[in-house]
Design a protein around this motif. Sequence first.
Motif, mmCIF file in Angstrom:
data_model
loop_
_atom_site.group_PDB
_atom_site.id
_atom_site.type_symbol
_atom_site.label_atom_id
_atom_site.label_comp_id
_atom_site.label_asym_id
_atom_site.label_seq_id
_atom_site.Cartn_x
_atom_site.Cartn_y
_atom_site.Cartn_z
ATOM 1 N N CYS A 147 0.836 -1.201 0.000
ATOM 2 C CA CYS A 147 0.000 0.000 0.000
ATOM 3 C C CYS A 147 0.872 1.252 0.000
ATOM 4 C CB CYS A 147 -0.914 -0.025 1.219
ATOM 5 S SG CYS A 147 -1.897 1.460 1.465
ATOM 6 N N LYS A 148 1.831 1.286 0.872
ATOM 7 C CA LYS A 148 2.707 2.455 0.993
ATOM 8 C C LYS A 148 3.475 2.701 -0.301
ATOM 9 C CE LYS A 148 6.389 4.190 3.988
ATOM 10 N NZ LYS A 148 7.262 3.860 5.141
ATOM 11 N N GLU A 149 3.996 1.646 -0.904
ATOM 12 C CA GLU A 149 4.782 1.791 -2.130
ATOM 13 C C GLU A 149 3.924 2.269 -3.297
ATOM 14 O OE1 GLU A 149 8.273 -1.548 -1.283
ATOM 15 O OE2 GLU A 149 6.524 -2.084 -2.505
ATOM 16 N N ILE A 150 2.698 1.773 -3.395
ATOM 17 C CA ILE A 150 1.817 2.190 -4.490
ATOM 18 C C ILE A 150 1.441 3.661 -4.343
ATOM 19 C CG2 ILE A 150 -0.492 1.902 -5.477
ATOM 20 C CD1 ILE A 150 -0.220 -1.104 -4.888
ATOM 21 N N VAL A 151 1.069 4.084 -3.147
ATOM 22 C CA VAL A 151 0.735 5.496 -2.944
ATOM 23 C C VAL A 151 1.942 6.378 -3.287
ATOM 24 C CG1 VAL A 151 0.100 7.249 -1.243
ATOM 25 C CG2 VAL A 151 -1.038 5.018 -1.214
ATOM 26 N N ALA A 152 3.111 5.990 -2.835
ATOM 27 C CA ALA A 152 4.317 6.765 -3.125
ATOM 28 C C ALA A 152 4.591 6.819 -4.626
ATOM 29 C CB ALA A 152 5.509 6.170 -2.386
ATOM 30 N N ASP A 153 4.371 5.710 -5.307
ATOM 31 C CA ASP A 153 4.600 5.660 -6.755
ATOM 32 C C ASP A 153 3.606 6.535 -7.508
ATOM 33 O OD1 ASP A 153 5.700 4.382 -9.270
ATOM 34 O OD2 ASP A 153 3.616 3.710 -9.396
ATOM 35 N N GLN A 154 2.353 6.520 -7.097
ATOM 36 C CA GLN A 154 1.316 7.253 -7.812
ATOM 37 C C GLN A 154 1.293 8.740 -7.489
ATOM 38 O OE1 GLN A 154 -0.947 6.092 -10.220
ATOM 39 N NE2 GLN A 154 0.422 4.348 -10.205
ATOM 40 N N LEU A 155 1.678 9.101 -6.262
ATOM 41 C CA LEU A 155 1.576 10.497 -5.839
ATOM 42 C C LEU A 155 2.925 11.187 -5.694
ATOM 43 C CD1 LEU A 155 -1.317 9.440 -5.163
ATOM 44 C CD2 LEU A 155 -1.283 10.942 -3.187
ATOM 45 N N GLY A 156 3.994 10.400 -5.608
ATOM 46 C CA GLY A 156 5.313 10.999 -5.435
ATOM 47 C C GLY A 156 5.626 11.378 -4.003
ATOM 48 N N THR A 157 4.747 11.044 -3.072
ATOM 49 C CA THR A 157 4.985 11.305 -1.660
ATOM 50 C C THR A 157 4.618 10.054 -0.863
ATOM 51 O OG1 THR A 157 2.749 12.236 -1.415
ATOM 52 C CG2 THR A 157 4.553 13.784 -1.821
ATOM 53 N N VAL A 158 5.390 9.783 0.177
ATOM 54 C CA VAL A 158 5.166 8.598 1.000
ATOM 55 C C VAL A 158 4.064 8.895 2.016
ATOM 56 C CG1 VAL A 158 6.227 7.005 2.652
ATOM 57 C CG2 VAL A 158 7.566 7.887 0.721
ATOM 58 N N PRO A 159 3.049 8.044 2.124
ATOM 59 C CA PRO A 159 1.980 8.309 3.094
ATOM 60 C C PRO A 159 2.496 8.196 4.524
ATOM 61 C CG PRO A 159 1.745 6.105 2.177
ATOM 62 C CD PRO A 159 2.834 6.779 1.395
ATOM 63 N N ALA A 160 2.126 9.167 5.356
ATOM 64 C CA ALA A 160 2.575 9.174 6.752
ATOM 65 C C ALA A 160 1.539 8.590 7.691
ATOM 66 C CB ALA A 160 2.902 10.606 7.180
ATOM 67 N N SER A 161 0.281 8.553 7.269
ATOM 68 C CA SER A 161 -0.813 8.134 8.148
ATOM 69 C C SER A 161 -1.469 6.860 7.623
ATOM 70 C CB SER A 161 -1.868 9.237 8.257
ATOM 71 O OG SER A 161 -1.292 10.442 8.718
#
Length: 257
Positions: A147-161
């Motif tokens: 989940c974290k890697e996909i969000v980071a890949d799609q948005l360019g920022t790592v989710p913190a929450s």
Amino acid sequence: MYHAVATDPNDATRDLSVTPEAFAEQMAVLADRGLTPITTTELAACWRSGGALPGRPVLITFDDGYEGVHRHALPVLAKHGFPATLFVSTGWIQGPYDTGGGLDTMLDWDQVRELAAAGVEIGGHSHSHPQLDQVSDATLRFELIHCKEIVADQLGTVPASFAYPYGYSSRRVRQAVRETGYAQALAVGNGLARRAQGPYALRRVTVRRSTGTDEFERVVEGRAIARTFARDRALTKGYAVVRRTRQARRLVSRLGA
């Protein structure tokens, strides 16, 4: 805690949905009463640093990633200048990682990016939305990291929450969330968030289709919460016993094998 914002949701999401009109009225209540919406990251940062929160802070959160958050909720949030936090189950978002598990019409990644650009914090909600306290260590870490890697890949920022699917967690799950790099996490609990809960077990209150304006006003004022959610809490406690028993049986089964 919101889920779908929809005029005509399907049966799977109806009870935990709100109509666009109800959502607009509820956001007007927050504005009229002088509450200050903040993101989950902002809340946790203030509590960690000891910094001052704005007057009458409130979190507006959405779980799962339903399309109505973009179609209906975003214009209302923008009207009031309200930030919010959206927790996405990455395997439910339309696009290259879609597993087909979404319960109704889901956001696509372009819409998620538009929400982020408009001031909505994007957090993780696992990949396939399992009960995390019921899965193996390997599956738990896959759900969190993927989940974290996909969000980071799609948005360019790592989710913190992070928000726990179904609100379910355990000490093992909370530790894994911390170890995989999420800085804070939200449960449900149907109570007010307090510093004493710690950054990985912050509570939220559920807004659903049956939530009337009077009830919403009482909840955001912190009044009669125990009475309002008495049935939810009783059901949660009862089901927790059932789930712990199931988990223990699975553990015994694996050890026996």
